[in-house]
Design an enzyme around this catalytic site. Structure first.
Site, PDB file in Angstrom:
ATOM      1  CB  THR A 185      21.120  38.535  26.641  1.00 15.13           C
ATOM      2  OG1 THR A 185      21.256  37.913  25.215  1.00 15.13           O
ATOM      3  CG2 THR A 185      22.397  38.413  27.491  1.00 15.13           C
ATOM      4  CE1 TYR A 186      21.997  33.219  22.261  1.00 16.24           C
ATOM      5  CE2 TYR A 186      20.108  34.771  22.201  1.00 16.24           C
ATOM      6  CZ  TYR A 186      21.156  34.126  21.714  1.00 16.24           C
ATOM      7  OH  TYR A 186      21.269  34.317  20.106  1.00 16.24           O
ATOM      8  CB  SER A 218      23.813  36.142  22.843  1.00 18.46           C
ATOM      9  OG  SER A 218      25.102  36.402  21.906  1.00 18.46           O
ATOM     10  N   GLY A 227      24.351  42.671  19.744  1.00 15.26           N
ATOM     11  CA  GLY A 227      23.095  43.001  19.063  1.00 15.26           C
ATOM     12  C   GLY A 227      22.487  44.412  20.102  1.00 15.26           C
ATOM     13  CB  ALA A 228      19.358  45.074  21.089  1.00 13.38           C
ATOM     14  CB  THR A 229      22.540  43.462  25.025  1.00 11.87           C
ATOM     15  OG1 THR A 229      23.671  42.775  24.316  1.00 11.87           O
ATOM     16  CG2 THR A 229      21.629  42.739  25.307  1.00 11.87           C
TER      17      THR A 229
END
Length: 126
Positions: free
Chosen positions: A57-58, A25, A72-74
């Protein structure tokens, strides 16, 4: 027929944190979310102005003032200090689309809203 239009935009926000070891997110100051009309957990597209990366994403609301944190991955797609554009979209029928105007929030270097409009002009940041 439905048409997807820009619903809300936070323009040129500064990334304040990037946490790789997180579920996912983007955490955003709840005041910015409220000003833009973006809801918590709403799907957003994020564009990194510095490197051109685009991702979806959110959102997660945070009470921490000025925070824009990639989780996270972002977190691999931006560095602290990078400028990003955060956008949400909505579907409208043709009649609604003719009159709908998005909410655009401009921020300063501290991610404080400085101007809120319902339009964008070609060739101008404001």
């Amino acid at each position: 027929m439905n048409i997807a239009l820009l619903k809300s935009k936070i323009h040129r926000a500064s990334v304040t944190e990037a946490r790789l070891d997180y579920v996912g997110s983007i955490s955003i100051d709840e005041k910015l979310l409220q000003a833009s009309g973006i809801l918590e957990y709403e799907k957003v597209q994020v564009v990194n102005i510095n490197n051109g990366a685009r991702f979806e994403t959110y959102t997660i609301a945070t009470q921490e003032e000025g925070v824009v944190c990639l989780n996270g991955a972002t977190a691999r797609l931006a560095e602290v200090g990078d400028k990003v554009i955060i956008m949400s979209y909505a579907d409208f029928n043709e009649e609604e689309a003719k009159t709908f105007k998005p909410k655009v929030v401009f921020v300063d270097e501290n991610n404080t809203a400085t101007k809120i409009t319902n339009y964008e002009k070609h060739g101008s940041i404001f």
